[in-house]
Each structure stands twice: as C-alpha cells, then as structure tokens.
Design a protein around this motif. Structure first.
Motif, PDB file in Angstrom:
ATOM      1  N   ALA A  16       0.832  -1.206   0.000  1.00 59.84           N
ATOM      2  CA  ALA A  16       0.000   0.000   0.000  1.00 59.84           C
ATOM      3  C   ALA A  16       0.867   1.257   0.000  1.00 59.84           C
ATOM      4  O   ALA A  16       0.561   2.233  -0.691  1.00 59.84           O
ATOM      5  N   GLU A  17       1.952   1.247   0.762  1.00 51.95           N
ATOM      6  CA  GLU A  17       2.847   2.413   0.788  1.00 51.95           C
ATOM      7  C   GLU A  17       3.461   2.659  -0.591  1.00 51.95           C
ATOM      8  O   GLU A  17       3.548   3.794  -1.055  1.00 51.95           O
ATOM      9  N   SER A  30       0.859   3.980  -3.010  1.00 50.35           N
ATOM     10  CA  SER A  30       0.550   5.381  -2.725  1.00 50.35           C
ATOM     11  C   SER A  30       1.585   6.295  -3.358  1.00 50.35           C
ATOM     12  O   SER A  30       1.249   7.329  -3.949  1.00 50.35           O
ATOM     13  N   ARG A  52      -7.508  -5.184   0.509  1.00 50.53           N
ATOM     14  CA  ARG A  52      -8.421  -4.036   0.442  1.00 50.53           C
ATOM     15  C   ARG A  52      -8.373  -3.227   1.733  1.00 50.53           C
ATOM     16  O   ARG A  52      -8.432  -1.991   1.712  1.00 50.53           O
ATOM     17  N   LEU A  59      -5.319  -1.088   1.734  1.00 50.00           N
ATOM     18  CA  LEU A  59      -5.359  -0.042   0.722  1.00 50.00           C
ATOM     19  C   LEU A  59      -6.331   1.087   1.046  1.00 50.00           C
ATOM     20  O   LEU A  59      -6.406   2.063   0.290  1.00 50.00           O
ATOM     21  N   VAL A 117      -5.039   4.605   0.849  1.00 51.58           N
ATOM     22  CA  VAL A 117      -4.615   4.969  -0.502  1.00 51.58           C
ATOM     23  C   VAL A 117      -5.812   5.424  -1.328  1.00 51.58           C
ATOM     24  O   VAL A 117      -5.735   6.375  -2.117  1.00 51.58           O
ATOM     25  N   LEU A 139      -6.914  -1.101  -9.090  1.00 47.20           N
ATOM     26  CA  LEU A 139      -7.464  -0.816  -7.763  1.00 47.20           C
ATOM     27  C   LEU A 139      -8.980  -0.658  -7.818  1.00 47.20           C
ATOM     28  O   LEU A 139      -9.705  -1.123  -6.916  1.00 47.20           O
TER      29      LEU A 139
END
Length: 902
Positions: free
Chosen positions: A418-419, A422, A453, A456, A459, A498
C-alpha cells in the motif's frame, strides 16, 4: 428567525444595511450564529442558481457588520467562498463607519496582509484607511491594488501625473512599488507603455513631490535585490527615466560594480555603461576599475566581456602605469569559452607585458594555462618564458557504463505494498517500481484480497473513483472501458486494477476491454501502447474472475529484461498450482526474456520443454530461435533501402529524416492479436493527428515492452524526437533509457539522439548528451553514423547548428573531447559544403550558428590532438574578414595541422 436573516435570504443589501446600522453591538453579535448557518447552507448551492448571488452579497455585508472583532471581520470580508459575490464597497464602508478608528485601522491592515490570490478590493482597504486616518499599509496586496486603481483611471501620461499628485500617501506608496516581493499581475501596468508610470514618477521627482535621492536609492536597491527573471524590465526604466547626473552616478560606484557583476544582462549592461563613462572621465581609480572588471570578465555574455576589454585597452593606453594592477584582471578572460575573447585579452597582455616585474608575470603565466594551445605559444613569447602550462597527455573521460539494476522481490506484506502504491499514484515512478508493485498487487490479491483491500483503504481516499457516489462524468466504466483511447500512463493502469479490486468497474466492462481493447486510432506508438494496455486489462479481468497467483512477465532487471531461468521457475509454479496462464502476460514475458545469452537460453529451453505444458513448449521454441539483427549498420549504398536481414529503411518527410520498418514475422506468429502490431510494417506517413499518447511518463514502459529490441522502439519514438528539433516540442526525456537498453543501436537509435542534440529545450538537449555519453561508454556509439546524420539534418534545416553547438559543448565539458570531435568531424562537411555553394543572399542563413559549431570542434581537436582534414574546411578558412565563422575555421584548420596553400 431574525429580521436580519430574512433580509439576507431575500438578497436585499439595502435592507441589510439599514438594519445593521441601527443595531447595537450585542444584537449584531447575536445574529452571527444564524448567518454562519446560512453560509454553510450556501456552500452547496451553485453561484449561478437563481438568486444565490444576491443572497451571498447580502450575507457578505451582514457578516462583516455583525463581527465585532477586527480579526474575525477581516477573515469574513476576505473569505474565499464569498470572493466572487461580495457586497458593494460603499455599502461595506457605510456599515463599518460607526466603529472606532483603531478598529478600522486594524481591519484595513489585516486585509492588506492577505495574499494577492485573496482578491481583496483596493477600494475597500483604502476606504478603511481613509476613515481610520491611519498609516497606509505597504503590502503587496495594497500597493498592487493601488497601481491597478491608478492605471485604470488614467488615460494619458498627464492624467496619471495628476492622479499621483492628488495621492496623500504618494511617497510611501511609490516606495512600496520597489519593495514588492512579487510584481505579479501589476507587471504589465508598471512596464513603460500605456500607463507611463516611469516617466510620471520621474516628473514628480523633478517637481519635488518625491525625494529624488530616496527614489534613486530605492531603484538601485531593487535592481541589486534582483527578483523574478523579468523584474528588471519594470524597474530599470525607472532608473533611466530619472537621468542621473554625473555626481549622482559617482556617489554609487560600489552599486554599479555590484550590478555589473551579478545583475541580469540588461541591468549589467547599463551599469557597465555608467562605469565606462566614469572611467573615461577619470572618476574611477585603478583599483575601482579593476574591481568592476573582475566581476564583468567572469560573466558569460560575450558582448559585455568584449566591451570591458575595449575599456581596459583604452585605460592602459592612456595610463600605462596601471598595467601591474589591470593586467592580472585582464588575464581572467583567458578562461572564457570564446577564443576570440581569449585572443583580445592576450593582445592586451602582449602590448603591455613589458611593464610587469617577474612576480607579476608569474601570475599571468599561471592564468595563461587556460588559453587554447595555439594562444599559449604566443603567451609564452609575450611573458618571456619557455612554455606555458605543463605538457598534458590527453585522456578521454567517459562516464562509467551504467550497470543494470536487479528488481527487488515484490513487497512482502499488504501494508508495504500500500505504501509503494501510494507513492506511485503520486509520481509515475520508474519501470522497476511499477513492475514490483504490479506483481505485489497480483500476489496479495490472490492470497488474501480482503486483507489487501483493508490495507489499501488510506490509498483510496484520494482517488476520484473511490467515492460512494462518484461524479456522473466521467463514469468509471467509461474511463476504463473500450470507449477510452487506452492507458495514458502507469497511474492509469494502477487505477484500473485498484478500481477493479474494489468493485468499481463492472465485469462486463472488463470482459469487453479484454476482448476488444481500447478504441484508438493507428499511430506510430499503437503497437507498444496496445501491449502495455492489453496486459493491464487482462490482469484486471482476472482479478475479478480468476486471480493470477503471480505475473510471469515481471522483469529481472530495471531495463525490462527477464532471465530465462526465472521465467521457467514461474511456469513451474503455475503448473504446481494448476493455474491458467494469462495470454497477454505470457506473451509479454516472451518479449522480455533474454535470448542473447545462448548458453543460458539453451539450458532454460531444456527445462521448459521438460515441463510438458503448452507454455513450456512455446518458451523452449522461442529461446532456441535466432533473432534478426535489427539496426546493424548498412553499407553506404544501402542506407536508403532494405535488406533481408535488416527491415529498417530511411525515408524523408519534409525536412525530417525518419525510418520505416518492414514486417517482423516472428513478432506476429503465435502472439495475441494485440501484440501483432509490433511486427507490422511501420510507415513514416502513419496518421498521428488523433494520437492520444502525449504523456512522456509512459515511454520508459514502452522500452520495457521490447527490452532487447530497442531499434523497434526507437523507430516508433523517432517522430516525437524529430518534433523536439523541428517543431520545438518537448519529449526527449527517455533518450538516456534508450541508450541504456539492450539490442543493436542502429539507424533509429542514432537518429533519435541526433534530433535530441538539436532539440529546442535545454532539458531535452541534456538528455540527448546523456544518451550520447552512455552509448559511448558502452561501446555502442557509431560516431560516423551519428555525425553523418547530424550533418544531413543541419543541411536540411531540421537541426539548428547553434543548438547542436551547445549540446556538443556540454558533452565536451564532461571530458569526452575525442568522442565529440569524432561526431563533429563527420557532421561538418555537409553544412560547410552548403555554405560554399550557397548564393550570396542565402550565405548568411547557411552560416548561422556554424561559427559556434566550428569553435567547439576546434576546442575538441586541440584537446585531443586530432589531425587530418575536414572536407570544405579550407575554403571556409580562406574566407576574408574576421567573422566568427572564418576565425574558428582557421583555428580548426591550424589545430588539425592542415597546411595552408601558398
């Protein structure tokens, strides 16, 4: 509901003004709660809705009158949500005039401290200052508002002068003009022209309404301070209109010296003119002249440097005793890039060196080491030494060949993924970062989609499609469906995945996108764009219907190359999981797998065949099939034709030289339909009028589509690179990556670099120089080919000689003198021949920038000790006169050791 709120809802500013005028302070404060609620309510109402604008104006007036604190009243008056629907200024002033002077002054100064973007009206601030009787605030908002107000009321120079005479705060506001942090929107009003500000201010200074000395000091201080790149266009005319007397100029010698050294060119030129007049009149001491010259001779502008050398020559002729102090300063010009400047400086030293003692001559000997080799000999004779500088052994300096970077494994946890996602959604990132994140997204979606999910969630907060009730236009399905041209950049692809993962795209849309592809017109980029897009659409569809356990095509290296053993390992994992391979993912893996290492390819082929799967057999056949040598150098007589081994053909289109590609059968047989375009013939007349591939950020990913076949990619990028030189467009940022890619560097790659070296924009030329140096460091630069291409392009007018000279100078400055010389040796004959055969009326055009190009060539030849002849150079060197073209041609001829015919 109070009567005041009813008047506001009715949109009656007259009733609001009448009511607030009669209200005591406590009652006004009591109304604020309902007014704030109404303001919140109006934020969701469009300005154009019937009556909404009138309500906002009434609300603006009521709120300003009801706030009893100066800070809160100023915040209400300058509120952004009411910026375009404000109450009339006279109504606001009448509503506030009952307040005490200190309160009014506080509000005025708070409003004046707002940024320009707040659009606070000058009439409101000035009205408050007038009623408060306070000192005028000298802030950007107030001063620029005043300038705009005066300019708007003046129709002539006399009219402006009259308006300025009636200004009670004239001196303070005019002084504020020179302390503006940003001239901004008032620039065109202040520039000499329709407003006549400079001449009007100068006239008032002559009348004594403005203090002349203070005004001159303010002008000079602003010019010394600098500012924006065009600020001098506003403030230098103020100074010239004041027409300083000699006494006033003499009192500011230190300021002129500082301006001549550091200011923008026009300001430095003015300061130099003043200093020259002072010097010739004897108002400068030798030390002051030396200090001023030391700054000027370090500047890059040849015009300023030459003018200063002329002045120094006059002073030295008139006062020979100043040689000891001035000649060391003259020697600073020995390091100038223009050899004509170096020669001018050397002539001064030759003329006056006899007046120096041994210690002073030693200082000049050290400085003379910066001269060109031919001038060093003269310097040694003038200074009475055997030689200047040490005997240098030339050594070519090239950057180290870039090493490929291996991709790290996919992020191990959903939080880490996720990082990274982003960061990629904010900036496109490189191929390696994108491919790692893409593989990680597929792996984590296969293992635990719900956990992914959840990770995320932060994000998605900033993605346009993630809202519970997304906007009706554009619709999510329209953006990601077949009605879209395709993936504009990597972020588009991530958004698609996504949005699919979170159920924002329908399965029918995903299926249609996989089956039909994007609705786009044919262009040079279509093959590459379709492959990149097809893989992402397939991954999105499989996320919804049958998640993939991992991606086969994730590269091993940052260039996009995939090691064959690694691909076999992934196919083995697919067989173990009994998972169905994605057709587009597998096809991309085949295009990326390394085949040039025949030993590794053969070993991997045997393992792949042993898998017993259809994909294993296909990979084994692919690895054992030879690859055509795209881009190899053609014989001179075949440069405009095709051969069986090389489908690249040069074609011309206007002033451009482009390449066409023949059919590449191996890229069509056995590949999905979307991939077949890569093997189709490519014509230079492909229609690009409706091309949607405008984003440069996608191009590194196109290079990763065919990492071992960069000539195929370069041919498709070539029209864009040609536009950077011919049409002054942007778009050469991918050139260093093209140079770092694998595969033959042939016609298309070298033409791409050639156009980049002649690009309009400095950043694009720097990218081309980087590509040139990388190719040279990797041993892949064909200097003959590149030089010949550049010569043809300069001769056709597609590349300007002056731009090419700047690029060549940049490359040579890194230490690559021999490389740059070898390129220029083959680039010069065509423009020199064109100059020799041009009609007199066309000769000036043909010669434009050629002197600069010859200067760089001569510098490189001198540095690397080149010898030989350049066709048509002797004829140019024999031209009469001392033009830059003839001078540099003679310099190059002498450096090459060419004998002059008797």
């Amino acid at each position: 509901m109070t009567t005041l709120t009813e008047a506001v809802r009715a949109g009656s500013t007259a009733d609001v003004l009448r009511l607030v005028t009669d209200m005591p302070a406590a009652q006004r404060r009591a109304c604020l709660g309902e007014l704030k609620e109404l303001r919140t309510e109006l934020r969701g109402v469009p300005v154009w809705e019937n009556g909404a604008e009138r309500v906002r104006r009434a609300l603006h007036l009521a709120g300003a009158a009801c706030h009893t604190g100066a800070a809160s009243a100023a915040a209400w008056l300058a509120a952004g949500d009411m910026r375009w629907s404000q109450a009339p200024t006279d109504a606001l002033l009448r509503a506030l005039e009952c307040r005490d002077a200190a309160w009014l002054a506080d509000v005025a100064h708070r409003l004046a401290q707002r940024p320009l973007s707040a659009r606070v009206r000058y009439e409101l601030m000035a009205g408050l200052v007038s009623r408060a009787g306070c000192e005028v605030p000298v802030t950007d908002a107030y001063v620029i508002g005043w300038v705009r107000h005066i300019s708007g009321r003046s129709l002539s120079r006399d009219g402006m002068a009259d308006l300025l005479r009636r200004e009670p705060h004239l001196a303070r506001l005019v002084g504020g003009v020179f302390t503006l942090s940003d001239v901004g929107e008032a620039r065109w009003l202040l520039d000499e022209g329709p407003g006549w500000w400079q001449s009007s201010v100068a006239a008032l200074a002559g009348e004594g309404l403005l203090d002349r000395t203070s005004l001159i000091d303010a002008c000079v201080a602003r010019l010394l301070r600098g500012g924006g790149p065009t600020d001098h266009r506003t403030f230098l005319p103020f100074l010239t209109e004041l027409a300083l007397t000699r006494e006033e100029e003499r009192a500011r010698i230190a300021d002129w010296t500082a301006l001549a050294r550091d200011a923008a060119s026009p300001v430095a030129s003015h300061a130099q003119t003043v200093l020259t007049a002072l010097a010739l009149d004897g108002d400068l001491t030798t030390r002051q002249l030396a200090q001023a010259s030391a700054g000027l001779l370090f500047r890059a502008e040849k015009k300023l440097v030459r003018a200063q050398l002329v002045l120094l020559a006059k002073v030295l002729s008139r006062t020979p005793s100043s040689a000891a102090e001035l000649l060391p300063v003259v020697a600073q010009a020995f390091g100038h890039e223009d050899t004509q400047v170096q020669e001018r400086a050397l002539k001064l030293v030759e003329r006056h060196a006899e007046r120096l003692d041994s210690a002073e001559r030693g200082e000049l000997v050290t400085a003379a080491d910066q001269l060109t080799p031919a001038l060093r000999t003269r310097a040694a004779a003038a200074l009475g030494v055997a030689a200047v500088g040490s005997e240098e052994v030339f050594e070519e300096v090239l950057p180290p060949a870039p090493e490929p970077v291996r991709l790290e494994p996919a992020p191990a946890t959903a939080a880490e993924l996720a990082e990274e996602l982003s960061a990629l959604l904010v900036s496109d990132g490189d191929v390696a970062a994108f491919e790692r994140a893409l593989d990680g997204l597929v792996r984590h979606a296969y293992e635990d989609a719900d956990a992914l999910r959840e990770a995320l969630a932060p994000v998605l907060a900033r993605r346009w499609w993630a809202a519970d009730e997304p906007r009706q236009w554009p619709r999510v399905d329209d953006m990601f469906g077949t009605t879209r041209y395709g993936t504009v950049d990597a972020r588009d692809g991530l958004d698609l995945l996504l949005a699919t993962l979170h159920g924002k795209v329908s399965t029918a849309t995903l299926h249609a996108a996989v089956r039909q592809g994007p609705n786009e017109h044919e262009c040079a980029h279509s093959g590459l764009a379709r492959v990149f897009d097809a893989r992402l659409r397939e991954v999105a569809y499989r996320l919804r219907t049958e998640p993939l356990p991992l991606l086969l095509a994730t590269p091993t290296w940052g260039t996009g190359l995939l090691e064959p053993a690694e691909l076999v390992d992934r196919l083995t994992e697919y067989r173990r999981l009994d998972a169905r391979v994605g057709a587009a993912d597998f096809a991309q893996a085949l295009l990326r797998v390394r085949r040039t290492d025949r030993a590794a390819a053969g070993e991997a082929a045997a393992r792949a065949k042993a898998l017993g799967t259809r994909e294993g057999g296909r990979l084994a056949r692919w690895l054992t099939t030879g690859t055509p040598a795209l881009g190899g150098r053609l014989a001179h007589g075949l440069r405009t034709g095709t051969t069986a081994a090389d489908p690249v053909r040069r074609r011309t289109k206007g002033v451009r030289i482009l390449v066409e590609l023949g059919e590449v059968p191996e890229l069509r047989a056995g590949f999905p339909q979307e991939f077949g375009r890569l093997g189709r013939p490519l014509s230079v007349f492909t229609d690009r009028r409706h091309c949607a591939h405008w984003n440069e950020a996608i191009r590194p990913h196109w290079l990763a589509v065919l990492p071992e076949r960069r000539e195929l990619v370069a041919a498709r990028l070539l029209p864009d690179l040609a536009a950077t030189a011919v049409d002054d467009e942007r778009g050469a940022a991918a050139l260093p990556l093209l140079a770092e890619a694998d595969g033959a560097a042939g016609e298309a790659v070298h033409l791409c670099v050639a156009y980049g070296l002649g690009a309009r924009h400095h950043e694009d030329r720097l990218a081309a120089v980087d590509a040139l140096l990388v190719l040279a460091a990797r041993g892949q630069l064909d200097a003959v080919r590149l030089g010949t291409d550049l010569g043809e392009l300069v001769g056709r007018g597609a590349v300007k000689a002056r731009r090419l000279a700047e690029s060549a100078r940049t490359g040579a400055a890194t230490g690559a003198h021999a490389t740059v010389w070898e390129v220029l040796r083959h680039a010069l004959p065509v423009p020199l021949a064109g100059l020799a055969t041009a009609r007199p009326e066309a000769a000036a055009v043909a010669a434009r920038g050629l002197g600069d190009l010859l200067a760089v060539a001569a510098e490189c030849a001198e540095r690397c000790g080149a010898r030989g002849d350049v066709p048509h150079l002797p004829e140019t060197a024999d031209r009469a006169g001392s033009s830059r073209l003839a001078t540099q041609a003679r310099r190059l001829r002498d450096a090459l050791g060419v004998e002059v015919a008797a």
